[in-house]
Scaffold this motif. Structure first.
Motif, short mmCIF file in Angstrom:
data_model
loop_
_atom_site.label_atom_id
_atom_site.label_comp_id
_atom_site.label_asym_id
_atom_site.label_seq_id
_atom_site.Cartn_x
_atom_site.Cartn_y
_atom_site.Cartn_z
N GLU A 1 0.86 -1.20 -0.20
CA GLU A 1 0.16 -0.07 -0.01
C GLU A 1 0.95 1.26 0.01
N TYR A 2 0.27 2.30 -0.42
CA TYR A 2 1.10 3.43 -0.79
C TYR A 2 0.21 4.65 -0.01
N ASP A 3 0.84 5.27 0.99
CA ASP A 3 0.32 6.49 1.59
C ASP A 3 0.61 7.88 0.84
N ASP A 4 -0.15 8.84 1.18
CA ASP A 4 -0.07 10.17 0.65
C ASP A 4 0.13 10.28 -0.86
N GLN A 5 -0.70 9.75 -1.61
CA GLN A 5 -0.82 9.82 -3.10
C GLN A 5 -1.66 10.92 -3.10
N SER A 6 -1.08 11.70 -4.52
CA SER A 6 -2.26 12.77 -5.11
C SER A 6 -1.22 12.93 -6.38
#
Length: 131
Positions: A7-12
């Protein structure tokens, strides 16, 4: 068979590793990932809402990859303490606004929520659960 959860956090749109994920997908055809994403990034010096037309390439890439990329909510703006001290009403408002921003771009949002920095008031936890 080896299974790995990623999982990847802080995506935008302005903070993503889409190319790296595509490279992983080329090497591992069954690769799937959950991206914990904010629809209105504010941390990197500018306000970046996914609703702006300039982010259309990112939106298209996400929509074209729905078979292996899952978008999950990581808050609305990723502001520090965004949900840490939020009342039930404040948390509900932020979560609904975020969901509508994804919906307005045609991005499917999975019903998984992770608060920014894992900071979540009791009221915000209940609001997230209720939604």
């Amino acid at each position: 068979m080896t299974r790995i959860s990623l999982e990847y956090d802080d995506q935008s749109p302005s903070n993503n590793q889409f190319g790296l994920l595509e490279n992983l997908r080329e090497h591992f055809p069954k690769f799937k990932v959950t991206l914990f994403t904010v629809p209105m990034e504010v941390r990197l010096g500018e306000i970046v809402p996914i609703t702006e037309p300039r982010w259309e390439p990112w939106v298209r890439a996400i929509k074209a990859s729905e078979d292996w990329i899952q978008i999950a909510s990581h808050g609305w703006t990723h502001q520090p303490a965004e949900f840490e001290e939020a009342s039930y009403e404040e948390a509900t408002k932020r979560l609904v606004i975020a969901e509508k921003m994804y919906e307005n771009r045609g991005i499917k949002l999975t019903k998984i929520f992770k608060a920014p920095f894992w900071q979540l008031s009791d009221d915000a936890r209940v609001a997230a659960h209720d939604l």
